[in-house]
Design a protein around this motif. Structure first.
Motif, PDB file in Angstrom:
ATOM      1  N   TYR A  26      68.220  36.334  38.926  1.00  0.00           N
ATOM      2  CA  TYR A  26      67.066  35.852  38.430  1.00  0.00           C
ATOM      3  C   TYR A  26      66.469  37.111  37.477  1.00  0.00           C
ATOM      4  O   TYR A  26      65.879  36.913  36.308  1.00  0.00           O
ATOM      5  CB  TYR A  26      65.894  35.186  39.157  1.00  0.00           C
ATOM      6  CG  TYR A  26      66.212  34.340  39.948  1.00  0.00           C
ATOM      7  CD1 TYR A  26      67.400  33.084  39.745  1.00  0.00           C
ATOM      8  CD2 TYR A  26      65.577  33.917  41.151  1.00  0.00           C
ATOM      9  CE1 TYR A  26      67.742  32.081  40.706  1.00  0.00           C
ATOM     10  CE2 TYR A  26      65.925  32.993  42.174  1.00  0.00           C
ATOM     11  CZ  TYR A  26      66.974  32.137  41.895  1.00  0.00           C
ATOM     12  OH  TYR A  26      67.195  30.915  42.493  1.00  0.00           O
ATOM     13  N   ASN A  27      66.114  38.229  38.020  1.00  0.00           N
ATOM     14  CA  ASN A  27      65.603  39.233  37.453  1.00  0.00           C
ATOM     15  C   ASN A  27      66.509  40.016  36.578  1.00  0.00           C
ATOM     16  O   ASN A  27      66.054  40.334  35.455  1.00  0.00           O
ATOM     17  CB  ASN A  27      65.082  40.411  38.672  1.00  0.00           C
ATOM     18  CG  ASN A  27      64.056  39.903  39.446  1.00  0.00           C
ATOM     19  OD1 ASN A  27      63.280  39.280  39.266  1.00  0.00           O
ATOM     20  ND2 ASN A  27      64.196  40.426  40.890  1.00  0.00           N
ATOM     21  N   ASN A  28      67.783  39.978  36.703  1.00  0.00           N
ATOM     22  CA  ASN A  28      68.589  40.362  35.653  1.00  0.00           C
ATOM     23  C   ASN A  28      68.622  39.592  34.574  1.00  0.00           C
ATOM     24  O   ASN A  28      68.807  40.221  33.297  1.00  0.00           O
ATOM     25  CB  ASN A  28      70.353  40.415  36.413  1.00  0.00           C
ATOM     26  CG  ASN A  28      70.479  41.474  37.181  1.00  0.00           C
ATOM     27  OD1 ASN A  28      69.624  42.622  37.482  1.00  0.00           O
ATOM     28  ND2 ASN A  28      71.458  41.459  38.052  1.00  0.00           N
ATOM     29  N   LEU A  29      68.823  38.159  34.539  1.00  0.00           N
ATOM     30  CA  LEU A  29      68.654  37.547  33.244  1.00  0.00           C
ATOM     31  C   LEU A  29      67.415  37.392  32.674  1.00  0.00           C
ATOM     32  O   LEU A  29      67.194  37.504  31.459  1.00  0.00           O
ATOM     33  CB  LEU A  29      68.820  36.101  33.912  1.00  0.00           C
ATOM     34  CG  LEU A  29      70.410  35.573  34.335  1.00  0.00           C
ATOM     35  CD1 LEU A  29      70.415  34.314  34.959  1.00  0.00           C
ATOM     36  CD2 LEU A  29      71.420  35.880  33.268  1.00  0.00           C
ATOM     37  N   ASP A  30      66.256  37.913  33.431  1.00  0.00           N
ATOM     38  CA  ASP A  30      64.834  37.935  32.733  1.00  0.00           C
ATOM     39  C   ASP A  30      65.115  39.296  32.061  1.00  0.00           C
ATOM     40  O   ASP A  30      64.335  39.223  30.958  1.00  0.00           O
ATOM     41  CB  ASP A  30      63.882  38.294  34.162  1.00  0.00           C
ATOM     42  CG  ASP A  30      63.611  36.847  34.772  1.00  0.00           C
ATOM     43  OD1 ASP A  30      63.819  35.768  34.173  1.00  0.00           O
ATOM     44  OD2 ASP A  30      62.655  36.998  35.377  1.00  0.00           O
ATOM     45  N   ALA A  31      65.571  40.266  32.396  1.00  0.00           N
ATOM     46  CA  ALA A  31      65.896  41.367  31.697  1.00  0.00           C
ATOM     47  C   ALA A  31      66.763  41.432  30.651  1.00  0.00           C
ATOM     48  O   ALA A  31      66.408  41.936  29.390  1.00  0.00           O
ATOM     49  CB  ALA A  31      66.277  42.673  32.527  1.00  0.00           C
ATOM     50  N   ILE A  32      67.687  40.526  30.701  1.00  0.00           N
ATOM     51  CA  ILE A  32      68.592  40.447  29.302  1.00  0.00           C
ATOM     52  C   ILE A  32      67.733  39.376  28.254  1.00  0.00           C
ATOM     53  O   ILE A  32      67.673  39.713  27.242  1.00  0.00           O
ATOM     54  CB  ILE A  32      69.775  39.671  29.791  1.00  0.00           C
ATOM     55  CG1 ILE A  32      70.575  40.425  30.619  1.00  0.00           C
ATOM     56  CG2 ILE A  32      70.488  39.161  28.565  1.00  0.00           C
ATOM     57  CD1 ILE A  32      71.816  39.800  31.233  1.00  0.00           C
ATOM     58  N   ILE A  33      67.034  38.516  28.813  1.00  0.00           N
ATOM     59  CA  ILE A  33      66.406  37.550  27.869  1.00  0.00           C
ATOM     60  C   ILE A  33      65.151  38.309  27.113  1.00  0.00           C
ATOM     61  O   ILE A  33      65.011  38.059  26.070  1.00  0.00           O
ATOM     62  CB  ILE A  33      66.042  36.138  28.480  1.00  0.00           C
ATOM     63  CG1 ILE A  33      65.810  35.246  27.719  1.00  0.00           C
ATOM     64  CG2 ILE A  33      64.565  36.436  29.311  1.00  0.00           C
ATOM     65  CD1 ILE A  33      66.938  34.648  26.839  1.00  0.00           C
ATOM     66  N   GLN A  34      64.540  39.122  27.902  1.00  0.00           N
ATOM     67  CA  GLN A  34      63.698  40.160  27.120  1.00  0.00           C
ATOM     68  C   GLN A  34      64.078  41.113  26.274  1.00  0.00           C
ATOM     69  O   GLN A  34      63.414  41.199  25.224  1.00  0.00           O
ATOM     70  CB  GLN A  34      62.614  40.895  28.330  1.00  0.00           C
ATOM     71  CG  GLN A  34      62.074  40.184  29.458  1.00  0.00           C
ATOM     72  CD  GLN A  34      61.327  40.737  30.542  1.00  0.00           C
ATOM     73  OE1 GLN A  34      61.153  42.202  30.384  1.00  0.00           O
ATOM     74  NE2 GLN A  34      61.084  40.424  31.612  1.00  0.00           N
ATOM     75  N   ALA A  35      65.299  41.499  26.674  1.00  0.00           N
ATOM     76  CA  ALA A  35      66.174  42.478  25.624  1.00  0.00           C
ATOM     77  C   ALA A  35      66.114  41.849  24.203  1.00  0.00           C
ATOM     78  O   ALA A  35      66.324  42.380  23.431  1.00  0.00           O
ATOM     79  CB  ALA A  35      67.151  42.918  26.175  1.00  0.00           C
ATOM     80  N   LEU A  36      66.462  40.321  24.366  1.00  0.00           N
ATOM     81  CA  LEU A  36      66.836  39.914  23.045  1.00  0.00           C
ATOM     82  C   LEU A  36      65.414  39.239  22.221  1.00  0.00           C
ATOM     83  O   LEU A  36      65.800  38.720  21.164  1.00  0.00           O
ATOM     84  CB  LEU A  36      67.725  38.551  23.660  1.00  0.00           C
ATOM     85  CG  LEU A  36      68.970  38.719  24.290  1.00  0.00           C
ATOM     86  CD1 LEU A  36      69.637  37.490  24.382  1.00  0.00           C
ATOM     87  CD2 LEU A  36      69.877  39.695  23.433  1.00  0.00           C
ATOM     88  N   HIS A  37      64.500  39.520  22.963  1.00  0.00           N
ATOM     89  CA  HIS A  37      63.285  39.191  22.095  1.00  0.00           C
ATOM     90  C   HIS A  37      63.145  39.914  20.460  1.00  0.00           C
ATOM     91  O   HIS A  37      63.232  40.941  20.269  1.00  0.00           O
ATOM     92  CB  HIS A  37      61.969  39.574  22.769  1.00  0.00           C
ATOM     93  CG  HIS A  37      60.548  39.070  21.970  1.00  0.00           C
ATOM     94  ND1 HIS A  37      60.130  37.882  22.308  1.00  0.00           N
ATOM     95  CD2 HIS A  37      59.901  39.439  21.281  1.00  0.00           C
ATOM     96  CE1 HIS A  37      59.083  37.682  21.950  1.00  0.00           C
ATOM     97  NE2 HIS A  37      58.958  38.622  20.836  1.00  0.00           N
ATOM     98  N   GLY A  38      63.170  38.835  19.453  1.00  0.00           N
ATOM     99  CA  GLY A  38      63.142  39.443  18.062  1.00  0.00           C
ATOM    100  C   GLY A  38      64.678  39.757  17.541  1.00  0.00           C
ATOM    101  O   GLY A  38      64.654  40.154  16.455  1.00  0.00           O
ATOM    102  N   VAL A  39      65.737  39.627  18.601  1.00  0.00           N
ATOM    103  CA  VAL A  39      66.989  39.909  17.785  1.00  0.00           C
ATOM    104  C   VAL A  39      67.562  38.755  17.269  1.00  0.00           C
ATOM    105  O   VAL A  39      67.858  37.595  17.941  1.00  0.00           O
ATOM    106  CB  VAL A  39      67.927  40.421  19.009  1.00  0.00           C
ATOM    107  CG1 VAL A  39      69.366  40.892  18.551  1.00  0.00           C
ATOM    108  CG2 VAL A  39      67.320  41.758  19.862  1.00  0.00           C
ATOM    109  N   PRO A  40      68.052  38.628  16.004  1.00  0.00           N
ATOM    110  CA  PRO A  40      68.528  37.509  15.380  1.00  0.00           C
ATOM    111  C   PRO A  40      70.340  37.333  15.975  1.00  0.00           C
ATOM    112  O   PRO A  40      70.875  37.429  14.998  1.00  0.00           O
ATOM    113  CB  PRO A  40      68.700  37.946  13.981  1.00  0.00           C
ATOM    114  CG  PRO A  40      68.807  39.346  13.776  1.00  0.00           C
ATOM    115  CD  PRO A  40      67.991  39.992  15.360  1.00  0.00           C
ATOM    116  N   LEU A  41      70.261  36.881  16.906  1.00  0.00           N
ATOM    117  CA  LEU A  41      71.545  36.607  17.615  1.00  0.00           C
ATOM    118  C   LEU A  41      72.233  35.349  16.769  1.00  0.00           C
ATOM    119  O   LEU A  41      71.689  34.378  16.448  1.00  0.00           O
ATOM    120  CB  LEU A  41      71.846  36.361  19.119  1.00  0.00           C
ATOM    121  CG  LEU A  41      71.610  37.628  20.106  1.00  0.00           C
ATOM    122  CD1 LEU A  41      71.407  36.882  21.419  1.00  0.00           C
ATOM    123  CD2 LEU A  41      72.580  38.706  19.869  1.00  0.00           C
ATOM    124  N   SER A  42      73.554  35.242  16.900  1.00  0.00           N
ATOM    125  CA  SER A  42      74.245  34.126  16.517  1.00  0.00           C
ATOM    126  C   SER A  42      74.959  33.314  17.629  1.00  0.00           C
ATOM    127  O   SER A  42      75.311  32.256  17.597  1.00  0.00           O
ATOM    128  CB  SER A  42      75.716  34.523  15.439  1.00  0.00           C
ATOM    129  OG  SER A  42      74.743  35.109  14.063  1.00  0.00           O
TER     130      SER A  42
END
Length: 432
Positions: free
Chosen positions: A176-192
């Motif tokens: 849970y914590n690892n996935l939270d860290a990943i989703i936080q890191a993607l904030h504002g990143v225009p992923l495809s």
């Protein structure tokens, strides 16, 4: 070579392997300068037993290297030692003892090295700030994959046992914590593209974790590909499942620009079961305006509910895959099929003929079954795969045998795309 135009030098570098790039850069100052952009692979791999987040952070802060990275794959899978050991003996019981001892000794040495590295590095969420700073500083980052089911090293022995779902270990709170860290890191990143191949479904029920996803998954509106394999084995009771699915639906509806969506459910607590899904609760009346590819795997649902969801995408849907391998072991039939607890496949496929006019391809894999066993309309099929998810032909699996009554989905695909007599009545009695 110094007299060649820069465009030609770049063309030369684009055809070189990493070692050749490094060698070419030592020849002249011009080659060193042009080759700078080819030092790194555009695909960055991070594993949990190396300081790869530190390396990614250093690259992201480098003026010339940061533009090289276009995709990140984070390996978070762990091997269960005792399950892997017992499974490996079963796999190689005919191997001569001396050879088996040598193979297992090499694998155990590799396993010990990985575990020592994992303890030294610590869990990913401890480096959340560095990961977030790195992702936000990579201007060309478009694809991110998180995998718990792949083994990235060359040791064949470990790779074989990792194919067995029972040999994969998952520390759920840490995940849970690892996935939270990943989703936080993607904030504002225009992923495809965003992909997770074992996402604990209860993340969307637990308040502290679901709020992280609700806050930081807003950037999902740039996604064109969303590939989620969900593990519902941590849910307790129907109320827990309902809340988790409502949370998942909220996340799915943020990705409004999807052209490809995969939703698979892999219940590790009961690997042959199907997870009950209500598309009405998950999506309400929401539809993806650009969806061309859809994959649904390992679900139990109502025929009308599924048909209505598919019909909402009739104007764009071109390729449809129902079912998949699921959590089948390498020697088992595919387990990720579809179960209808209300309705029939005959009615479903007949309805799709008119509701999906743009459909070009359809593929079925796994065990398809209606729950009403005592009625004449009961249907049950066991489909083996013909293509992979990239629609590339695959060889006929070794586990396909007449005793298992496995069949091809081609007659059903032809029925949906071209019409004709319904093939179900005949094929349900045939052995392949």
């Amino acid at each position: 070579m110094d007299s060649l135009p820069v465009e030609l030098l770049r063309l030369v570098f684009s055809h070189c392997d990493p070692q050749s790039v490094r060698s070419l850069r030592t020849l002249t100052r011009i080659l060193a300068d042009v080759g700078y952009d080819y030092l790194l692979s555009p695909q960055f791999t991070a594993v949990s037993w190396r300081n790869d987040i530190d390396r990614l952070h250093s690259i992201a802060l480098h003026d010339r290297l940061r533009g090289s990275i276009t995709s990140i794959c984070i390996f978070l899978g762990e091997l269960s030692y005792y399950d892997a050991r017992s499974t490996s003996w079963f796999q190689h019981f005919v191997t001569p003892p001396e050879q088996l001892s040598e193979i297992m000794g090499t694998a155990m040495h590799e396993f010990d090295r990985i575990e020592r590295g994992r303890k030294a590095v610590g869990p990913l969420h401890l480096r959340a700030d560095d990961l977030r700073e790195a992702c936000s500083a990579l201007p060309n980052l478009k694809d991110l994959e998180v995998t718990f089911t792949q083994f990235p090293l060359k040791n064949e022995f470990l790779r074989e046992v990792f194919d067995y779902p029972s040999c994969r270990k998952l520390d759920r709170p840490q995940t849970y914590n690892n996935l939270d860290a990943i989703i936080q890191a993607l904030h504002g990143v225009p992923l495809s593209t965003f992909k997770v191949d074992r996402l604990p479904l209860e993340v969307f029920r637990l308040p502290s974790h679901r709020s992280q996803w609700f806050t930081h998954a807003q950037s999902f509106n740039s996604l064109s590909v969303l590939d989620l394999t969900l593990d519902p084995s941590g849910l307790q009771g129907p109320g827990s499942s309902f809340r988790a699915m409502i949370g998942l639906g909220r996340i799915l509806q943020l990705a409004t620009g999807l052209s490809y969506l995969k939703l698979a459910f892999h219940p590790y607590s009961n690997q042959s079961s199907k997870f009950a899904v209500s598309f009405r609760e998950l999506f309400w009346n929401f539809a993806y305006p650009h969806l061309t590819d859809l994959v649904l795997e390992g679900i139990s649902c109502e025929e009308e509910d599924l048909k209505e969801f598919l019909a909402r995408h009739g104007a764009t849907l071109e390729r449809l895959r129902l079912g998949g391998r699921g959590l089948a072991k390498p020697f088992e039939v595919s387990l990720g099929g579809i179960c209808l607890f209300e309705g029939t496949f005959r009615s479903l496929f007949t309805g799709l003929r008119t509701k999906l006019p743009k459909l070009e391809k359809m593929h079925l894999e796994g065990i398809f079954e209606c729950e009403h066993h005592d009625l004449p309309s009961h249907e049950a099929y066991n489909f083996y795969p013909l293509t992979n998810e990239r629609w590339e032909p695959v060889p006929r699996p070794k586990w396909v045998r007449s005793s298992r009554k496995t069949i091809s989905c081609l007659p059903f695909e032809r029925y949906v795309l071209c019409g004709g007599p319904y093939p179900g009545n005949a094929l349900s009695q045939q052995h392949y």
